[in-house]
Scaffold this motif. Structure first.
Motif, PDB file in Angstrom:
ATOM      1  N   ARG A 366      44.478  48.775  36.676  1.00  0.00           N
ATOM      2  CA  ARG A 366      44.471  50.107  36.856  1.00  0.00           C
ATOM      3  C   ARG A 366      43.558  50.517  35.717  1.00  0.00           C
ATOM      4  O   ARG A 366      43.621  50.239  34.564  1.00  0.00           O
ATOM      5  N   VAL A 367      42.506  51.235  35.958  1.00  0.00           N
ATOM      6  CA  VAL A 367      41.423  51.608  35.165  1.00  0.00           C
ATOM      7  C   VAL A 367      41.207  53.140  35.231  1.00  0.00           C
ATOM      8  O   VAL A 367      41.289  53.906  36.102  1.00  0.00           O
ATOM      9  N   LEU A 375      34.361  51.487  32.404  1.00  0.00           N
ATOM     10  CA  LEU A 375      35.922  51.430  32.684  1.00  0.00           C
ATOM     11  C   LEU A 375      36.657  51.099  31.641  1.00  0.00           C
ATOM     12  O   LEU A 375      36.370  49.821  31.188  1.00  0.00           O
ATOM     13  N   ALA A 376      37.722  52.020  31.341  1.00  0.00           N
ATOM     14  CA  ALA A 376      38.885  51.593  30.358  1.00  0.00           C
ATOM     15  C   ALA A 376      39.937  51.218  31.172  1.00  0.00           C
ATOM     16  O   ALA A 376      40.126  51.617  32.204  1.00  0.00           O
ATOM     17  N   LEU A 377      40.466  50.288  30.648  1.00  0.00           N
ATOM     18  CA  LEU A 377      41.765  49.606  30.936  1.00  0.00           C
ATOM     19  C   LEU A 377      43.284  50.364  30.455  1.00  0.00           C
ATOM     20  O   LEU A 377      43.098  50.422  29.202  1.00  0.00           O
ATOM     21  N   ASP A 393      42.062  56.212  37.325  1.00  0.00           N
ATOM     22  CA  ASP A 393      41.311  57.037  38.416  1.00  0.00           C
ATOM     23  C   ASP A 393      40.955  56.055  39.542  1.00  0.00           C
ATOM     24  O   ASP A 393      40.245  56.350  40.591  1.00  0.00           O
ATOM     25  N   GLY A 394      41.558  54.940  39.297  1.00  0.00           N
ATOM     26  CA  GLY A 394      40.877  53.759  40.342  1.00  0.00           C
ATOM     27  C   GLY A 394      41.486  52.235  39.861  1.00  0.00           C
ATOM     28  O   GLY A 394      42.279  52.100  38.811  1.00  0.00           O
ATOM     29  N   VAL A 395      40.966  51.302  40.501  1.00  0.00           N
ATOM     30  CA  VAL A 395      41.484  49.984  40.320  1.00  0.00           C
ATOM     31  C   VAL A 395      40.151  48.981  40.058  1.00  0.00           C
ATOM     32  O   VAL A 395      39.279  49.433  40.865  1.00  0.00           O
ATOM     33  N   VAL A 396      40.171  48.066  39.380  1.00  0.00           N
ATOM     34  CA  VAL A 396      39.410  47.061  39.150  1.00  0.00           C
ATOM     35  C   VAL A 396      39.973  45.717  40.199  1.00  0.00           C
ATOM     36  O   VAL A 396      40.917  45.392  40.298  1.00  0.00           O
ATOM     37  N   PHE A 415      40.589  55.653  43.074  1.00  0.00           N
ATOM     38  CA  PHE A 415      41.713  56.214  44.051  1.00  0.00           C
ATOM     39  C   PHE A 415      41.307  57.341  44.902  1.00  0.00           C
ATOM     40  O   PHE A 415      42.031  57.298  46.119  1.00  0.00           O
ATOM     41  N   ALA A 416      40.520  58.124  44.744  1.00  0.00           N
ATOM     42  CA  ALA A 416      40.111  58.875  45.782  1.00  0.00           C
ATOM     43  C   ALA A 416      39.614  58.510  47.044  1.00  0.00           C
ATOM     44  O   ALA A 416      39.840  59.094  48.061  1.00  0.00           O
TER      45      ALA A 416
END
Length: 420
Positions: A366-367, A375-377, A393-396, A415-416
């Motif tokens: 999750r980042v 991207l921050a973790l 707001d998303g995943v790596v 995630f969008a």
């Protein structure tokens, strides 16, 4: 002394791509369709092609407020037009246009039909009205077809504007309306039965926080799973919380399978003594898939109940349940509705973190995007830390056995897109 018999080895974990391919191969589009009002079709999936019965626009029309002219009459905007052209008619959107007489101009407005004979529009900023609007001086020579929207330049008669399998959104609804479709034939909504397992689960509102018994937790999975089902256009039936007993689990599965296309459970699919869902499904039907090489979310299961109703069992940990729904349940439900492209797009992004611990499973970290464009973790990637899914707001999408160093290019799924 004889050696103790060796326990049967477990089959290797199924790679995520293989698991998804197996699921989609069994996701036959549902039988039956609905006819709905176009106003209420947002989120539904088109069951038949939308074919245009007309051209859009239906006639040549003006893209600007200005004056429609015959370009031959204004080939030289100098001294010959010093006195201006007579304005022979005024054409507003929705009105009819008479043929344009040579040597005249027509006052025209955006969207109005071009008068026969005219081949260009001079926008009003390049024109000067004379004699109270009776004449107009053209101050810039127009190009052929300038500011004219040709009939059919957007849509031709007989053109398929929306293909079957399209998930309808606001723009698609507007497009359908633009060709006169007041009603649309769409795929039937999947009927999904949802329940959770676990004696430790308590519904918010049933017990206040200060009176929670030891070991009890609030049932968060039930809330986000139902919300995601509704976003996917499903009819969701909530069967509540089922006790950790084999007989209760079998009864719940049997009742949930009646009249539903999918039974979706949360919890009880691991290998503990209180995990009864997996053997209960096997007793009532069959289990085709169990355990995926995925982190978080390894104990995912798929099978059939009674030979017809699909079953999907999600892990009990909330992040595991959230991720497995997004990666496996969502594409399955979309394919049941006839959607062809069900895999979310991946974006190349720069990691602004280090991930030195490679895992044998494919990881979804999750980042969120930071101010520097990377991207921050989230600092805690545990499968029970639901705050990571709200903060992020998303995943790596990190491959098995792969470490990440600050500055590396990684695969990012917003995630969008993952939850759309």
């Amino acid at each position: 002394m004889t050696a103790a018999p060796r326990a049967a080895s477990r089959p290797p974990l199924k790679p995520l791509d293989d698991a998804l391919a197996e699921l989609l191969a069994q996701a036959r589009p549902l039988e039956g369709t609905d006819e709905v009002d176009t106003f209420g079709a947002d989120g539904r999936v088109l069951a038949v092609d939308a074919v245009s019965p007309l051209r859009v626009p239906p006639h040549d029309n003006s893209a600007m407020d200005g004056y429609a002219v015959r370009r031959a009459d204004v080939a030289d905007a100098g001294a010959a037009l010093a006195a201006g052209l007579p304005v022979s008619q005024r054409i507003a959107a929705g009105s009819a246009a008479a043929p344009l007489a040579p040597g005249t101009a027509a006052r025209i407005f955006t969207g109005a039909p071009m008068p026969p004979g005219a081949d260009a529009v001079c926008m009003q900023e390049d024109c000067e009205a004379l004699d109270g609007g009776a004449r107009v001086r053209i101050q810039a020579v127009p190009q052929p077809g300038q500011w004219v929207r040709a009939a059919g330049e957007d849509i031709e008669h007989g053109q398929t504007v929306l293909a079957a399998g399209t998930r309808l959104g606001p723009a698609a609804l507007g497009l359908a309306a633009s060709i006169g479709l007041a009603r649309l034939r769409v795929a039937r909504r999947p009927r999904v039965a949802l329940f959770s397992t676990g004696d430790e689960l308590v519904m918010p509102g049933d017990v206040p926080p200060e009176r929670m018994p030891p070991g009890a937790i609030y049932n968060s999975n039930r809330f986000f799973l139902r919300a995601m089902l509704l976003r996917l256009g499903c009819e969701a039936t909530d069967f509540g919380i089922v006790p950790d007993r084999r007989d209760a689990t079998e009864q719940a599965l049997r009742e949930a399978a009646a009249g539903h296309d999918l039974v979706l459970t949360s919890g009880g699919v691991s290998v503990g003594e209180e995990d009864h869902v997996k053997p209960a499904v096997a007793a009532l039907g069959r289990l085709d898939l169990w355990q995926v090489a995925l982190k978080p979310g390894k104990p995912f299961a798929h099978g059939r109940i009674g030979g017809h109703t699909h079953f999907m069992g999600l892990p009990g940990n909330p992040v595991s349940s959230f991720i497995t729904f997004a990666l496996l349940v969502r594409p399955f439900l979309l394919r049941l509705q006839g959607v062809r492209d069900v895999v979310p797009p991946v974006v190349a992004a720069r990691a602004h973190f280090d991930w030195p611990r490679a895992d044998r499973r494919r990881e979804f970290l999750r980042v969120r995007r930071d101010a520097a464009g990377g991207l921050a973790l989230f600092p805690h990637q545990g499968s029970g830390v639901l705050t990571s899914t709200v903060w992020g707001d998303g995943v790596v999408d990190n491959p098995p056995g792969h470490t990440i160093a600050h500055g590396d290019t990684v695969r990012f799924i917003p995630f969008a897109d993952l939850l759309a």
